[in-house]
Design an enzyme around this catalytic site. Sequence first.
Site, PDB file in Angstrom:
ATOM      1  N   HIS A 153       0.830  -1.211   0.000  1.00 27.32           N
ATOM      2  CA  HIS A 153       0.000   0.000   0.000  1.00 27.32           C
ATOM      3  C   HIS A 153       0.866   1.263   0.000  1.00 27.32           C
ATOM      4  O   HIS A 153       0.387   2.333  -0.348  1.00 27.32           O
ATOM      5  CB  HIS A 153      -0.898  -0.020   1.246  1.00 27.32           C
ATOM      6  CG  HIS A 153      -2.307   0.426   1.017  1.00 27.32           C
ATOM      7  ND1 HIS A 153      -2.949   0.404  -0.202  1.00 27.32           N
ATOM      8  CD2 HIS A 153      -3.220   0.901   1.897  1.00 27.32           C
ATOM      9  CE1 HIS A 153      -4.188   0.840  -0.061  1.00 27.32           C
ATOM     10  NE2 HIS A 153      -4.377   1.157   1.203  1.00 27.32           N
TER      11      HIS A 153
ATOM     12  N   ASP B  92      -1.037   2.497  -5.419  1.00 25.18           N
ATOM     13  CA  ASP B  92      -0.959   1.046  -5.619  1.00 25.18           C
ATOM     14  C   ASP B  92      -2.246   0.572  -6.289  1.00 25.18           C
ATOM     15  O   ASP B  92      -3.304   1.160  -6.077  1.00 25.18           O
ATOM     16  CB  ASP B  92      -0.754   0.332  -4.282  1.00 25.18           C
ATOM     17  CG  ASP B  92      -1.903   0.551  -3.313  1.00 25.18           C
ATOM     18  OD1 ASP B  92      -2.662  -0.403  -3.054  1.00 25.18           O
ATOM     19  OD2 ASP B  92      -2.049   1.680  -2.798  1.00 25.18           O
TER      20      ASP B  92
ATOM     21  N   ASN C 201      -9.738   3.460  -1.370  1.00 24.51           N
ATOM     22  CA  ASN C 201     -10.268   4.483  -0.460  1.00 24.51           C
ATOM     23  C   ASN C 201      -9.489   5.798  -0.490  1.00 24.51           C
ATOM     24  O   ASN C 201     -10.068   6.863  -0.294  1.00 24.51           O
ATOM     25  CB  ASN C 201     -10.343   3.935   0.971  1.00 24.51           C
ATOM     26  CG  ASN C 201     -11.404   2.868   1.102  1.00 24.51           C
ATOM     27  OD1 ASN C 201     -12.419   2.914   0.422  1.00 24.51           O
ATOM     28  ND2 ASN C 201     -11.158   1.897   1.947  1.00 24.51           N
TER      29      ASN C 201
END
Length: 186
Positions: free
Chosen positions: A20, A91, A112
């Site tokens: 991430h 990512d 998100n």
Amino acid sequence: MKYLIIGLGNIGPEYELTRHNIGFLTLDRMADKSEVTWKSDRLAFKSEIKHKGRTLHLIKPTTYMNLSGKAVNYWMKELGVSKENILILVDDVAIPFGKLRMRTKGSAAGHNGLKNIEELTGGQDYPRLRMGIGDNFPKGRQVEFVLGRFTQQEFDELPMIMDKAIAMIFGFCTLGIAQTMTQFND
């Protein structure tokens, strides 16, 4: 010309070398190669690179991934950088590991951090560099995968991938997004 280059990731040692955080890792490498340091500033770690008459403001949001839009929105306004001159490094599980794809706009695709950026900047029309991390995880284990550390083989390949991403960032700022996409996209 001013550019705002935002690497997405999460702060804290537990996230440092996770998939991430590939955006953070890439900007760290870019800063190291350019021999510039980071300073803690409002909502982000910030650095600055001069390249061919352009100023690249590098930002690593300290808001955690899901609130990245706060830092992006703040720094766009603070520095007076328009949406077409920002680039988000993110990512992407929908792209095989090591593949890089620059886009002029697009959906959040369940990410998100991107959702929050869209909410706070008013839409999906901002450039992004999607960095493939692959989807080698069992059903229902995506969160563990993206918050997990790279395998040794992936880690060994990262410098080459990040160097290509850095070349794409410089291309974005000098050649423009269309030519950069044509030249570099996997």
